[in-house]
Design an enzyme around this catalytic site. Structure first.
Site, mmCIF file in Angstrom:
data_model
loop_
_atom_site.group_PDB
_atom_site.id
_atom_site.type_symbol
_atom_site.label_atom_id
_atom_site.label_comp_id
_atom_site.label_asym_id
_atom_site.label_seq_id
_atom_site.Cartn_x
_atom_site.Cartn_y
_atom_site.Cartn_z
ATOM 1 N N HIS A 66 68.422 42.684 62.020
ATOM 2 C CA HIS A 66 68.573 42.739 63.473
ATOM 3 C C HIS A 66 68.461 44.159 64.014
ATOM 4 O O HIS A 66 68.849 45.127 63.353
ATOM 5 C CB HIS A 66 69.958 42.215 63.869
ATOM 6 N N LYS A 76 75.308 52.125 65.147
ATOM 7 C CA LYS A 76 76.149 51.060 64.590
ATOM 8 C C LYS A 76 76.865 51.612 63.352
ATOM 9 O O LYS A 76 76.238 52.262 62.508
ATOM 10 C CB LYS A 76 75.223 49.912 64.177
ATOM 11 N N TYR A 136 81.909 45.874 62.714
ATOM 12 C CA TYR A 136 80.826 46.675 63.307
ATOM 13 C C TYR A 136 81.361 47.407 64.524
ATOM 14 O O TYR A 136 81.891 46.770 65.440
ATOM 15 C CB TYR A 136 79.716 45.759 63.836
ATOM 16 N N ASP A 172 67.482 33.612 61.875
ATOM 17 C CA ASP A 172 67.039 34.694 60.972
ATOM 18 C C ASP A 172 65.820 34.260 60.163
ATOM 19 O O ASP A 172 64.938 35.054 59.869
ATOM 20 C CB ASP A 172 68.186 35.120 60.043
HETATM 21 C C1 LIG Z 1 75.901 40.914 67.854
HETATM 22 C C2 LIG Z 1 76.487 39.902 68.795
HETATM 23 C C3 LIG Z 1 76.119 38.593 68.734
HETATM 24 N N1 LIG Z 1 76.666 37.705 69.631
HETATM 25 C C4 LIG Z 1 76.312 36.301 69.540
HETATM 26 C C5 LIG Z 1 74.833 36.037 69.420
HETATM 27 C C6 LIG Z 1 74.786 34.791 68.598
HETATM 28 O O1 LIG Z 1 74.901 33.670 69.442
HETATM 29 C C7 LIG Z 1 76.039 34.871 67.730
HETATM 30 C C8 LIG Z 1 75.721 35.301 66.338
HETATM 31 O O2 LIG Z 1 74.919 36.456 66.468
HETATM 32 P P1 LIG Z 1 74.067 36.884 65.257
HETATM 33 O O3 LIG Z 1 73.411 35.714 64.649
HETATM 34 O O4 LIG Z 1 73.251 38.067 65.662
HETATM 35 O O5 LIG Z 1 75.200 37.389 64.270
HETATM 36 P P2 LIG Z 1 74.898 37.971 62.853
HETATM 37 O O6 LIG Z 1 73.735 37.373 62.219
HETATM 38 O O7 LIG Z 1 76.168 37.879 62.123
HETATM 39 O O8 LIG Z 1 74.593 39.512 63.158
HETATM 40 C C9 LIG Z 1 75.452 40.427 62.558
HETATM 41 O O9 LIG Z 1 74.904 40.778 61.314
HETATM 42 C C10 LIG Z 1 73.687 41.502 61.394
HETATM 43 C C11 LIG Z 1 73.330 41.920 59.992
HETATM 44 C C12 LIG Z 1 73.756 42.629 62.357
HETATM 45 O O10 LIG Z 1 73.243 43.741 62.118
HETATM 46 C C13 LIG Z 1 74.369 42.337 63.650
HETATM 47 O O11 LIG Z 1 74.680 43.538 64.392
HETATM 48 C C14 LIG Z 1 75.634 41.572 63.484
HETATM 49 O O12 LIG Z 1 76.043 41.092 64.735
HETATM 50 O O13 LIG Z 1 76.896 35.826 68.340
HETATM 51 C C15 LIG Z 1 77.569 38.084 70.580
HETATM 52 O O14 LIG Z 1 78.044 37.248 71.378
HETATM 53 N N2 LIG Z 1 77.931 39.384 70.650
HETATM 54 C C16 LIG Z 1 77.435 40.319 69.793
HETATM 55 O O15 LIG Z 1 77.813 41.487 69.890
#
Ligand SMILES: Cc1cn([C@H]2C[C@H](O)[C@@H](COP(=O)(O)OP(=O)(O)O[C@H]3O[C@H](C)C(=O)[C@H](O)[C@H]3O)O2)c(=O)[nH]c1=O
Length: 187
Positions: A66, A76, A136, A172
């Site tokens: 991401h 970050k 994070y 992803d």
């Molecule tokens: C980052 C973020 C996401 N969201 C929502 C968006 C999606 O609906 C849900 C899951 O998001 P995401 O699939 O991006 O989450 P991860 O895959 O765990 O991403 C994480 O892991 C990877 C490796 C990273 O680098 C990201 O910065 C970190 O957020 O949370 C939010 O509501 N607020 C936030 O700050």
């Protein structure tokens, strides 16, 4: 070395590996997860806009890769507080001498290391244990419209994930591979 962090450079300019120095006593220990004054030396010169936690149950899970598109780029600070991960940052900075190169390092609750990732990098990790917790600190608020992603399996990046990838989210799994004419993220 500052009072509470050991800061090490990586081969990718601006990407730094921090090791938290523990203050211990007979009860246990204390470490700083973030310190604005001390991390200024590592290039974090703005506010903490957001702190997130993720929990990942299954060993082998990959989250990422991401990034946030400009002008919503962010610094970050990624920390593992339970279990262990292989943490990966990919240089997407347009014109960078290490463009599309990646750096991978184990972060774990035991090694007390964090990765400070400047703007212009994609980030992802694979869990090496069950029941991983990641914290994070973000220098900019999350902006869903500015979210970008790259395929964790892209041969143009060439990440050698140590375990078979499991539990990749649909989002992803759908990230594109890098186009041949991809120039990266403008500063
Ligand atoms: C980052 C973020 C996401 N969201 C929502 C968006 C999606 O609906 C849900 C899951 O998001 P995401 O699939 O991006 O989450 P991860 O895959 O765990 O991403 C994480 O892991 C990877 C490796 C990273 O680098 C990201 O910065 C970190 O957020 O949370 C939010 O509501 N607020 C936030 O700050």
């Amino acid at each position: 070395m500052t009072a509470r962090f050991e800061i090490r450079q990586t081969p990718l300019a601006g990407l730094q590996l921090l090791r938290r120095l523990r203050l211990g006593d007979e009860r246990g220990f204390l470490t700083r997860l973030f310190c604005a004054e001390e991390l200024l030396a590592a290039g974090w010169d703005g506010p903490v806009a957001q702190i997130n936690e993720t929990g990942t149950g299954l060993r082998g899970t990959v989250r990422g890769l991401h990034f946030q598109h400009p002008p919503h780029g962010e610094v970050k600070l990624v920390t593992c507080t339970a279990g262990a991960v292989l943490d990966v940052a990919v240089d997407l900075r347009e014109g960078s001498a290490t463009f599309l190169k990646h750096f991978a390092v184990e972060l774990s609750a035991d090694n007390a290391c964090s990765l400070l990732i400047p703007q212009g990098f994609a980030h992802g990790f694979q869990t090496l244990t069950d029941d991983v917790r990641m914290i994070y600190a973000h220098s900019a608020p999350f902006n869903a419209e500015a979210e970008g992603g790259l395929s964790c399996r892209d041969p143009a990046i060439g990440i050698d994930w140590p375990l078979p990838i499991v539990n990749l989210s649909a989002r992803d799994a759908a990230h594109p591979k890098i186009a041949d004419d991809y120039r990266g993220l403008a500063a």
